[in-house]
Scaffold this active site. Structure first.
Site, PDB file in Angstrom:
ATOM      1  N   GLU A 299       4.434  -5.184   7.399  1.00 26.31           N
ATOM      2  CA  GLU A 299       3.589  -4.179   8.056  1.00 26.31           C
ATOM      3  C   GLU A 299       3.934  -3.943   9.523  1.00 26.31           C
ATOM      4  O   GLU A 299       3.902  -2.797   9.986  1.00 26.31           O
ATOM      5  CB  GLU A 299       2.100  -4.571   7.941  1.00 26.31           C
ATOM      6  CG  GLU A 299       1.489  -4.311   6.569  1.00 26.31           C
ATOM      7  CD  GLU A 299       1.684  -5.468   5.597  1.00 26.31           C
ATOM      8  OE1 GLU A 299       2.571  -6.313   5.836  1.00 26.31           O
ATOM      9  OE2 GLU A 299       0.951  -5.516   4.593  1.00 26.31           O
TER      10      GLU A 299
ATOM     11  N   ALA B 194       0.858  -1.184   0.000  1.00 24.32           N
ATOM     12  CA  ALA B 194       0.000   0.000   0.000  1.00 24.32           C
ATOM     13  C   ALA B 194       0.897   1.238   0.000  1.00 24.32           C
ATOM     14  O   ALA B 194       2.083   1.150   0.334  1.00 24.32           O
ATOM     15  CB  ALA B 194      -0.879  -0.018   1.240  1.00 24.32           C
TER      16      ALA B 194
ATOM     17  N   GLY C  99       0.779  -5.108   0.985  1.00 26.78           N
ATOM     18  CA  GLY C  99      -0.401  -5.250   0.136  1.00 26.78           C
ATOM     19  C   GLY C  99      -0.085  -5.931  -1.190  1.00 26.78           C
ATOM     20  O   GLY C  99      -0.957  -6.571  -1.789  1.00 26.78           O
TER      21      GLY C  99
ATOM     22  N   GLU D 150      -0.246  -9.487  -0.427  1.00 28.60           N
ATOM     23  CA  GLU D 150      -1.653  -9.830  -0.144  1.00 28.60           C
ATOM     24  C   GLU D 150      -2.437  -9.994  -1.452  1.00 28.60           C
ATOM     25  O   GLU D 150      -3.273 -10.880  -1.589  1.00 28.60           O
ATOM     26  CB  GLU D 150      -2.276  -8.756   0.743  1.00 28.60           C
ATOM     27  CG  GLU D 150      -1.628  -8.737   2.125  1.00 28.60           C
ATOM     28  CD  GLU D 150      -2.159  -7.635   3.021  1.00 28.60           C
ATOM     29  OE1 GLU D 150      -1.834  -6.462   2.755  1.00 28.60           O
ATOM     30  OE2 GLU D 150      -2.925  -7.943   3.947  1.00 28.60           O
TER      31      GLU D 150
HETATM   32  C1  3H9 Z   1       0.881  -2.174   3.441  1.00 32.20           C
HETATM   33  O1  3H9 Z   1       1.062  -2.688   2.389  1.00 32.20           O
HETATM   34  C2  3H9 Z   1      -0.389  -2.238   4.216  1.00 32.20           C
HETATM   35  C3  3H9 Z   1      -1.369  -3.259   3.710  1.00 32.20           C
HETATM   36  O2  3H9 Z   1      -1.281  -4.457   4.408  1.00 32.20           O
HETATM   37  C4  3H9 Z   1      -2.773  -2.742   3.933  1.00 32.20           C
HETATM   38  C5  3H9 Z   1      -3.449  -2.341   2.745  1.00 32.20           C
HETATM   39  C6  3H9 Z   1      -4.843  -1.966   2.930  1.00 32.20           C
HETATM   40  N1  3H9 Z   1       4.644   3.355  -0.102  1.00 32.20           N
HETATM   41  O3  3H9 Z   1      13.393   2.191  -0.631  1.00 32.20           O
HETATM   42  P1  3H9 Z   1      13.628   2.817  -1.978  1.00 32.20           P
HETATM   43  C7  3H9 Z   1       9.101   4.745  -2.138  1.00 32.20           C
HETATM   44  S1  3H9 Z   1       2.075  -1.244   4.202  1.00 32.20           S
HETATM   45  C8  3H9 Z   1       5.091   4.570  -0.436  1.00 32.20           C
HETATM   46  O4  3H9 Z   1      14.628   3.904  -2.056  1.00 32.20           O
HETATM   47  P2  3H9 Z   1      14.753   0.339  -2.910  1.00 32.20           P
HETATM   48  C9  3H9 Z   1      10.227   5.197  -1.243  1.00 32.20           C
HETATM   49  O5  3H9 Z   1       9.747   6.043  -0.233  1.00 32.20           O
HETATM   50  C10 3H9 Z   1       3.419  -1.237   3.056  1.00 32.20           C
HETATM   51  N2  3H9 Z   1       6.316   4.796  -0.952  1.00 32.20           N
HETATM   52  O6  3H9 Z   1      13.984   1.707  -3.082  1.00 32.20           O
HETATM   53  C11 3H9 Z   1      11.102   5.911  -2.242  1.00 32.20           C
HETATM   54  O7  3H9 Z   1      10.483   7.155  -2.530  1.00 32.20           O
HETATM   55  P3  3H9 Z   1      11.318   8.428  -3.010  1.00 32.20           P
HETATM   56  C12 3H9 Z   1       4.246  -2.439   3.196  1.00 32.20           C
HETATM   57  C13 3H9 Z   1       7.106   3.732  -1.104  1.00 32.20           C
HETATM   58  O8  3H9 Z   1      14.892  -0.224  -4.266  1.00 32.20           O
HETATM   59  C14 3H9 Z   1      10.979   5.036  -3.478  1.00 32.20           C
HETATM   60  O9  3H9 Z   1       9.747   4.326  -3.320  1.00 32.20           O
HETATM   61  N3  3H9 Z   1       5.399  -2.314   2.335  1.00 32.20           N
HETATM   62  C15 3H9 Z   1       6.699   2.441  -0.757  1.00 32.20           C
HETATM   63  O10 3H9 Z   1      15.979   0.517  -2.049  1.00 32.20           O
HETATM   64  C16 3H9 Z   1      12.097   4.058  -3.672  1.00 32.20           C
HETATM   65  O11 3H9 Z   1      12.227   3.305  -2.479  1.00 32.20           O
HETATM   66  C17 3H9 Z   1       6.599  -1.926   2.783  1.00 32.20           C
HETATM   67  O12 3H9 Z   1       6.793  -1.672   3.945  1.00 32.20           O
HETATM   68  C18 3H9 Z   1       5.407   2.271  -0.250  1.00 32.20           C
HETATM   69  N4  3H9 Z   1       4.936   1.052   0.094  1.00 32.20           N
HETATM   70  O13 3H9 Z   1      13.757  -0.579  -2.072  1.00 32.20           O
HETATM   71  C19 3H9 Z   1       7.686  -1.866   1.748  1.00 32.20           C
HETATM   72  N5  3H9 Z   1       7.721   1.581  -1.031  1.00 32.20           N
HETATM   73  O14 3H9 Z   1      12.127   7.989  -4.171  1.00 32.20           O
HETATM   74  C20 3H9 Z   1       8.418  -0.575   1.832  1.00 32.20           C
HETATM   75  C21 3H9 Z   1       8.721   2.325  -1.536  1.00 32.20           C
HETATM   76  O15 3H9 Z   1      10.295   9.448  -3.288  1.00 32.20           O
HETATM   77  N6  3H9 Z   1       9.400  -0.405   0.796  1.00 32.20           N
HETATM   78  N7  3H9 Z   1       8.349   3.616  -1.585  1.00 32.20           N
HETATM   79  O16 3H9 Z   1      12.159   8.778  -1.806  1.00 32.20           O
HETATM   80  C22 3H9 Z   1      10.584  -1.034   0.777  1.00 32.20           C
HETATM   81  O17 3H9 Z   1      10.890  -1.865   1.584  1.00 32.20           O
HETATM   82  C23 3H9 Z   1      11.559  -0.633  -0.289  1.00 32.20           C
HETATM   83  O18 3H9 Z   1      11.211   0.641  -0.753  1.00 32.20           O
HETATM   84  C24 3H9 Z   1      11.626  -1.576  -1.507  1.00 32.20           C
HETATM   85  C25 3H9 Z   1      12.522  -0.929  -2.592  1.00 32.20           C
HETATM   86  C26 3H9 Z   1      12.260  -2.903  -1.060  1.00 32.20           C
HETATM   87  C27 3H9 Z   1      10.263  -1.813  -2.100  1.00 32.20           C
END
Ligand code: 3H9
Length: 709
Positions: free
Chosen positions: A136, A65, A111, A114
């Site tokens: 999460e 999400a 998400g 999911e």
């Molecule tokens: C969820 O899913 C809740 C559900 O259960 C409920 C649903 C109803 N959202 O880290 P990076 C942005 S909770 C918003 O440098 P990498 C990040 O801020 C979510 N933004 O890249 C950055 O922005 P900017 C559960 C996000 O290659 C850019 O993308 N998911 C999100 O080193 C690049 O990110 C997580 O907790 C997001 N979900 O790593 C996963 N994800 O360039 C969180 C990324 O503007 N994300 N951004 O600064 C990660 O772990 C890493 O970003 C990922 C990529 C491994 C995906």
């Protein structure tokens, strides 16, 4: 612009998700609307008999999400609705009367997983970037789009709890073993395999899967009594790990329980209700701030953007093959895959260091993080020497010798003589200012500090310390190299102790003083772990080593005067031959290197009598305020470039409780004037070392804060 494009391959619609203008795919509100409309079209399209969902991003399937949307949530009801709508969207995939195959390459998180769980078949690539998980809880939330319901049903209760309650993600091979994905393939054939699977499902119907969890699941996952046992154990583990400070894992456990014991409808209701509560809670707010701060740091090179480019590091040399040097070498080889030469004064030490560096790789092999051929290849990158042979080809030299200025200067001179003019030189000192080490350097523009934390392969922080003479090119090179080693990097000021050890010093001193006053060792540590630190200050001293702590304390005292004066605890402990865990004798007793209770002989050694009625609140107040006050003083001297860096440094460097957001957030939350008046009271009681830093007094007067929100 549309986030989804559809292309028909025979009767299989390949849907590519590629969120315009974003580095990763995320499930924003707009994406949900578009996706639901697409699902209706696919359902009604007579030419489509099956669907493949694939990502158009290079290294992400779906990152979950949109976390940014959470920051705009103001009420529990709004947050509940967000989760409810997520559940609905995901259910529509599951109930689509046509098979849907998820073709997963890259991060498939939250998400995103999911959604994949609701698909009828999952294929993942064997690429290391392919990670599947429900992170999460690390954001203070729980999987709110049906993940708490579908995952246990697919992989079994215990495996699901292991993922949901820790937030850890799994690579494809493990995901296959768990039954989380149905096939693992090389990236080059992902799409082709997914289309073939979709055609198969179209012809033969949905696959029948045996319930997950293997044989032990017969009792543990599939009988009410077995499950009760699993819930009880999981709860105890969560409480032991979190000290009860993090509500999300407990709420997730309850949600899983309700879903399995009372059916999926009840489970989903519990899930979106709990998600709503957590999302607007303070812990989640803090953890989301930590997520964005960490992400922002991934792009911050510590120099004015574009003012210099990083140099390529093809060869690394490490001087000092002790615990730190070996840890740096092993982590660099394992994470950066760089040719690494380890040097020490004699071959026995070099051999020991190479052994310790290799152990890092062996551990990865045993945990199946790398394959045997990868292990062999990485191991071959490591070499050792008792001379500076090969240093002429090094691009970066990291010095990790004993913490002594004269020795560090000598090593720097020797390395300068053995290397090319362009070689960058980094000292892994923990307290000594870099400009002092570089005072006689021939090429001061190439010298800086890279302060790693112990154990290097595990600790997530790196402090990079430029001097006023360090070239921006050297700074950006060190920052990028540290990041490739897997570290979150903060660039900090060249003052004794830098940031992390600066704020840690008065805290550890105060804890040492308490022991000399007779405050029970265990009570001090228990009080601070209850406050949220992973280990207490006295146990930490034993871990660091009392000789190392003593040396650092001397440097800090010399630099900052009486505010950092240590009591005589460490002197006396060292005089009695107590070095901490490493020689099995410290403030604690050790059996086979495991802590075996506080050593009551210590009080006699320090001439103290144990206090019977020590008050945990008073202990906490002294220790926490000692750290907060120093954090303000260091900030005022620009030791950190922002409050963000300071808080992230404290969280990743010393395990400052993340749910509190860091020391500077704590000051904002309490209010500077409240912190200042507590310090005044402590000053009256314990002396000048608690006098509020001038910057704090100023903040208190002006109602100043570190963060706008
Ligand atoms: C969820 O899913 C809740 C559900 O259960 C409920 C649903 C109803 N959202 O880290 P990076 C942005 S909770 C918003 O440098 P990498 C990040 O801020 C979510 N933004 O890249 C950055 O922005 P900017 C559960 C996000 O290659 C850019 O993308 N998911 C999100 O080193 C690049 O990110 C997580 O907790 C997001 N979900 O790593 C996963 N994800 O360039 C969180 C990324 O503007 N994300 N951004 O600064 C990660 O772990 C890493 O970003 C990922 C990529 C491994 C995906």
């Amino acid at each position: 612009m549309s986030a989804f494009t559809t292309e028909l391959h025979g009767q299989v619609a390949v849907v590519t998700f590629d969120l315009p203008g974003e580095p990763v795919n995320k499930l924003t509100a707009a994406v949900k609307v578009e996706f639901e409309a697409l699902l209706i079209r696919l359902r009604d399209d007579a030419d489509t008999r099956a669907v493949v969902l694939v990502s158009g991003k290079p290294n992400t399937f779906i990152a979950g999400a949109d976390i940014e949307e959470f920051t705009a949530l103001t009420t529990q009801a709004e947050a509940e609705r967000l989760s409810f709508e997520g559940q609905e969207m995901v259910s529509r995939v599951e109930t689509l009367p046509k098979p849907v195959v998820a073709a997963i390459h890259g991060a498939c998180l939250g998400g995103g997983l999911e959604l994949a769980l609701a698909c009828h078949y999952r294929i993942a690539t064997d690429h290391p970037k392919t990670q599947l998980g429900l992170p999460e809880v690390q954001l203070g939330l729980l999987p709110g789009a049906g993940g708490c319901q579908r995952l246990p049903r697919l992989v079994g209760l215990r495996a699901a709890l292991d993922m949901i309650l820790t937030g850890k993600s799994e690579r494809a091979a493990k995901a296959l073993r768990l039954g989380l994905v149905d096939e693992v393939v090389p990236r080059s054939i992902l799409l082709r395999t997914a289309i073939a699977a979709a055609e198969r499902l179209m012809r033969n119907g949905l696959p029948r899967r045996p319930p997950g969890g293997g044989l032990p699941a017969l009792f543990l996952d599939r009988t009410p009594a077995g499950r009760q046992l699993v819930y009880r154990r999981a709860k105890a583990q969560v409480l032991a790990r979190t000290g009860g400070h993090y509500p999300a894992p407990l709420a997730a456990l309850e949600t899983v329980r309700v879903g399995l014991e009372h059916g999926i409808t009840a489970g989903l209701a519990e899930e979106h209700h709990a998600f709503g509560q957590l999302a607007v809670g303070d812990v989640s707010r803090k953890l989301v701030q930590v997520f964005f701060a960490t992400t922002a740091l991934k792009k911050d090179d510590g120099i004015e953007a574009g003012s210099a480019s990083p140099r390529q590091i093809r060869r690394l040399a490490v001087v000092g093959a002790g615990f730190m040097g070996a840890g740096i070498a092993g982590t660099a080889v394992g994470n950066v895959e760089v040719d690494t030469r380890l040097k020490d004064a004699d071959l026995a030490r070099v051999g020991k260091g190479l052994g310790a560096a290799t152990a890092i790789l062996t551990n990865r092999l045993e945990r199946r993080r790398i394959t045997r051929p990868e292990y062999e290849r990485l191991g071959a990158l490591l070499s050792g020497s008792d001379a500076y042979a090969g240093f002429g080809r090094a691009d970066l030299v990291i010095e990790a010798v004993f913490e002594e200025l004269a020795l560090k200067r000598k090593v720097l001179a020797e390395v300068e003589a053995a290397t090319r003019p362009g070689t960058i030189y980094a000292s892994n000192t923990s307290t000594i200012p870099i400009h002092q080490i570089a005072a006689e350097a021939q090429r001061p523009e190439q010298v800086l500090g890279m302060h790693f934390f112990s154990p290097v392969e595990k600790m997530p922080l790196l402090e990079v310390i430029p001097t006023s003479a360090t070239a921006p090119e050297a700074i950006v090179t060190a920052v990028r190299f540290g990041r490739r080693m897997g570290k979150t990097v903060i660039v900090v000021g060249d003052r004794p102790g830098f940031w992390v050890n600066r704020i840690l010093s008065p805290y550890l001193n105060e804890a040492g003083l308490m022991v000399t006053e007779g405050v029970p060792i265990e009570l001090i540590d228990r009080t601070m772990t209850a406050w949220g630190f992973p280990v207490g200050p006295i146990a930490l001293l034993d871990e660091v080593g009392l000789d190392v702590a003593h040396k650092a304390a001397e440097t800090m005292h010399a630099a900052y005067g009486d505010r950092m004066k240590t009591g005589n605890a460490l002197d006396r402990m060292l005089a009695a031959g107590r070095l901490g865990r490493k020689n099995g004798r410290g403030f604690y007793r050790y059996r086979d290197r495991h802590k075996a209770g506080p050593d009551n002989a210590v009080y006699g050694l320090l001439g103290a009598r144990q206090v019977e009625d020590a008050n945990p609140d008073a202990i906490e107040r002294r220790l926490v305020h000692a750290m907060l006050n120093e954090a303000v003083a260091a900030c005022a001297e620009s030791v950190v470039r922002s409050a963000r860096d300071g808080d992230i440094g404290a969280i990743y460097g010393i395990g400052f409780p993340a749910f509190r957001g860091g020391p500077l957030r704590v000051i904002d939350d309490l209010g500077a004037s409240r912190v200042a008046s507590a310090l005044h009271e402590l000053e009256d009681q314990y002396g000048e070392r608690f006098r509020p830093a001038p910057a704090l007094a100023e903040m208190a007067r002006q109602g100043g804060r570190y963060y706008a929100t």
